[in-house]
Design a protein around this motif. Sequence first.
Motif, PDB file in Angstrom:
ATOM      1  N   LEU A 176       0.837  -1.203   0.000  1.00  0.00           N
ATOM      2  CA  LEU A 176       0.000   0.000   0.000  1.00  0.00           C
ATOM      3  C   LEU A 176       0.872   1.253   0.000  1.00  0.00           C
ATOM      4  O   LEU A 176       2.008   1.228   0.495  1.00  0.00           O
ATOM      5  CB  LEU A 176      -0.907  -0.004   1.230  1.00  0.00           C
ATOM      6  N   PRO A 177       0.388   2.351  -0.531  1.00  0.00           N
ATOM      7  CA  PRO A 177       1.187   3.594  -0.519  1.00  0.00           C
ATOM      8  C   PRO A 177       1.452   4.083   0.901  1.00  0.00           C
ATOM      9  O   PRO A 177       0.611   3.945   1.783  1.00  0.00           O
ATOM     10  CB  PRO A 177       0.299   4.571  -1.295  1.00  0.00           C
ATOM     11  N   LYS A 178       2.643   4.649   1.097  1.00  0.00           N
ATOM     12  CA  LYS A 178       3.050   5.145   2.413  1.00  0.00           C
ATOM     13  C   LYS A 178       2.316   6.445   2.740  1.00  0.00           C
ATOM     14  O   LYS A 178       2.123   7.309   1.877  1.00  0.00           O
ATOM     15  CB  LYS A 178       4.563   5.378   2.460  1.00  0.00           C
ATOM     16  N   THR A 179       1.931   6.572   4.017  1.00  0.00           N
ATOM     17  CA  THR A 179       1.232   7.786   4.472  1.00  0.00           C
ATOM     18  C   THR A 179       2.093   8.622   5.417  1.00  0.00           C
ATOM     19  O   THR A 179       1.771   9.776   5.670  1.00  0.00           O
ATOM     20  CB  THR A 179      -0.066   7.399   5.198  1.00  0.00           C
ATOM     21  N   GLY A 180       3.176   8.031   5.951  1.00  0.00           N
ATOM     22  CA  GLY A 180       4.044   8.755   6.882  1.00  0.00           C
ATOM     23  C   GLY A 180       3.461   8.914   8.273  1.00  0.00           C
ATOM     24  O   GLY A 180       3.997   9.660   9.092  1.00  0.00           O
ATOM     25  N   LYS A 181       2.375   8.211   8.582  1.00  0.00           N
ATOM     26  CA  LYS A 181       1.719   8.341   9.884  1.00  0.00           C
ATOM     27  C   LYS A 181       2.057   7.161  10.785  1.00  0.00           C
ATOM     28  O   LYS A 181       2.233   6.032  10.325  1.00  0.00           O
ATOM     29  CB  LYS A 181       0.193   8.422   9.717  1.00  0.00           C
ATOM     30  N   THR A 182       2.149   7.424  12.094  1.00  0.00           N
ATOM     31  CA  THR A 182       2.359   6.387  13.106  1.00  0.00           C
ATOM     32  C   THR A 182       1.263   6.487  14.150  1.00  0.00           C
ATOM     33  O   THR A 182       0.698   7.568  14.366  1.00  0.00           O
ATOM     34  CB  THR A 182       3.734   6.541  13.791  1.00  0.00           C
ATOM     35  N   VAL A 183       0.977   5.366  14.814  1.00  0.00           N
ATOM     36  CA  VAL A 183      -0.092   5.367  15.815  1.00  0.00           C
ATOM     37  C   VAL A 183       0.210   4.326  16.887  1.00  0.00           C
ATOM     38  O   VAL A 183       0.827   3.288  16.625  1.00  0.00           O
ATOM     39  CB  VAL A 183      -1.456   5.062  15.145  1.00  0.00           C
ATOM     40  N   GLY A 184      -0.201   4.633  18.106  1.00  0.00           N
ATOM     41  CA  GLY A 184      -0.163   3.682  19.210  1.00  0.00           C
ATOM     42  C   GLY A 184      -1.582   3.286  19.569  1.00  0.00           C
ATOM     43  O   GLY A 184      -2.476   4.141  19.588  1.00  0.00           O
ATOM     44  N   LEU A 185      -1.812   2.013  19.837  1.00  0.00           N
ATOM     45  CA  LEU A 185      -3.152   1.509  20.145  1.00  0.00           C
ATOM     46  C   LEU A 185      -3.172   0.880  21.520  1.00  0.00           C
ATOM     47  O   LEU A 185      -2.361  -0.006  21.820  1.00  0.00           O
ATOM     48  CB  LEU A 185      -3.590   0.471  19.100  1.00  0.00           C
ATOM     49  N   ASP A 186      -4.105   1.347  22.341  1.00  0.00           N
ATOM     50  CA  ASP A 186      -4.327   0.756  23.660  1.00  0.00           C
ATOM     51  C   ASP A 186      -5.646  -0.002  23.606  1.00  0.00           C
ATOM     52  O   ASP A 186      -6.704   0.602  23.410  1.00  0.00           O
ATOM     53  CB  ASP A 186      -4.379   1.847  24.737  1.00  0.00           C
ATOM     54  N   VAL A 187      -5.588  -1.321  23.738  1.00  0.00           N
ATOM     55  CA  VAL A 187      -6.823  -2.111  23.669  1.00  0.00           C
ATOM     56  C   VAL A 187      -7.538  -2.060  25.010  1.00  0.00           C
ATOM     57  O   VAL A 187      -6.913  -1.946  26.072  1.00  0.00           O
ATOM     58  CB  VAL A 187      -6.535  -3.580  23.272  1.00  0.00           C
ATOM     59  N   GLY A 188      -8.857  -2.139  24.953  1.00  0.00           N
ATOM     60  CA  GLY A 188      -9.655  -2.063  26.169  1.00  0.00           C
ATOM     61  C   GLY A 188     -10.890  -2.924  26.071  1.00  0.00           C
ATOM     62  O   GLY A 188     -11.053  -3.727  25.146  1.00  0.00           O
ATOM     63  N   ILE A 189     -11.784  -2.757  27.048  1.00  0.00           N
ATOM     64  CA  ILE A 189     -13.015  -3.540  27.124  1.00  0.00           C
ATOM     65  C   ILE A 189     -14.216  -2.703  26.691  1.00  0.00           C
ATOM     66  O   ILE A 189     -15.029  -3.136  25.876  1.00  0.00           O
ATOM     67  CB  ILE A 189     -13.218  -4.081  28.551  1.00  0.00           C
ATOM     68  N   ALA A 190     -14.324  -1.493  27.224  1.00  0.00           N
ATOM     69  CA  ALA A 190     -15.417  -0.612  26.814  1.00  0.00           C
ATOM     70  C   ALA A 190     -15.277  -0.243  25.343  1.00  0.00           C
ATOM     71  O   ALA A 190     -16.254  -0.205  24.601  1.00  0.00           O
ATOM     72  CB  ALA A 190     -15.432   0.643  27.679  1.00  0.00           C
ATOM     73  N   ASP A 191     -14.040   0.040  24.916  1.00  0.00           N
ATOM     74  CA  ASP A 191     -13.713   0.272  23.508  1.00  0.00           C
ATOM     75  C   ASP A 191     -12.629  -0.725  23.125  1.00  0.00           C
ATOM     76  O   ASP A 191     -11.694  -0.970  23.898  1.00  0.00           O
ATOM     77  CB  ASP A 191     -13.204   1.698  23.287  1.00  0.00           C
TER      78      ASP A 191
END
Length: 396
Positions: A176-191
């Motif tokens: 896929l084409p690069k977007t230059g974005k990074t993200v951290g994900l915190d998994v949970g129960i409500a979300d």
Amino acid sequence: MTKLIKGVKLRLYPNKQQQAQLWQMFGNDRRVWNLMLDMAKQRYQNNPSSHFVNEYGMNYLLKQLKQEYPYLKDSDATSFLVVNHNLVQAFKMLFKHRGGYPRFKSRHAAKQSYTGRSVCTVIAKRRMKLPKLGSIRTSKTSQAVNGKIKRYTVSYGPTGRYYLSLQVETVAPEALPKTGKTVGLDVGIADLAISSDGEKFGTFNAKWLEKQATKWQSKYSRRKYQATVAVCQWNHNHKDVKMDLNDYQNWQRAQKQKARYQQRIANQRQDYLHKLTTALVKKYDVIVIEDLKAKNLQKNHHLAKAIANASWYQFRTMLEYKCDWYGKQLITVNPNYTSQICSTCGYHSGKKPLEIREWTCPNCHEHHIRDWNAAKNILAKGLDKLEKPKNLAKAK
């Protein structure tokens, strides 16, 4: 071109003759498993110091078994090789103390299946040619057309439906084409997940289906208990004619209805996770998640059902292979203290109960939403982990 192996699952629609053939083949595989297991058990009882019969030895015995039981010739011969391989693997797990002793298989089990390595081909949009069965109607075969089928499994589930699972070797999809974005994900129960950008991804919800599944589970348990009591009473009062639990169909109908609702829940949950993970992989180049042990967390009986419904493990698995397919990067980090450290100044404020969803840092007085703060810390840990190899390379 790089190649990968992916799984494709199709629905089967066999006619009455093919259904009879399938049940014969299920029974043949079960028969070979039970015979080989009984042989290994008897061999050990007669001489505990004897060597275990390996996979080659079991395969050598198949020719004699076919002479003794001619109906075994009605099955795909490669399916017996798979049976022997699986039995040997089960014993290896036993010897390594990572599993229990292999059990005999029953014809009354809710799920029946067999696996083969022979050639099966796509002959039309909704038709496949399988060994011993010939042309059989299926759901759409478009995913299996442009690939080499390495292995196939035909199964009959508790819902009363037949499925064909294929192991297909195909060309890897384009990055896929690069977007230059990074993200951290915190998994949970409500979300299900909260991103370091502040975006929330809700958990899968199918309340009506879950209510129906629970209702039919209750009906199934009650009807099976009533049938068990009726069988015991009949067999006690009638010595000449004996009855079996399977002679009562009412509980079996409830079992099938319960299984169908549970299958619908599983299918919808999987569809939701596929759409979510695909959207994340398209949007971000680097995704950082916690290295959680979901199995250990489920030991908490207050949260076990919520964790199972969130499907953290399945969410992570999908992210792993999709990042690998589409040229993105997934980083896992240690989850310790991610919700306790201030993402602004790095101050460790100590352990907090789960009820506390917001808090203010006593050092820099920054107000934090617990899950969002954890996601920012997860991203920071992941970026540090990403930078360390570069720094080591520069040092060398």
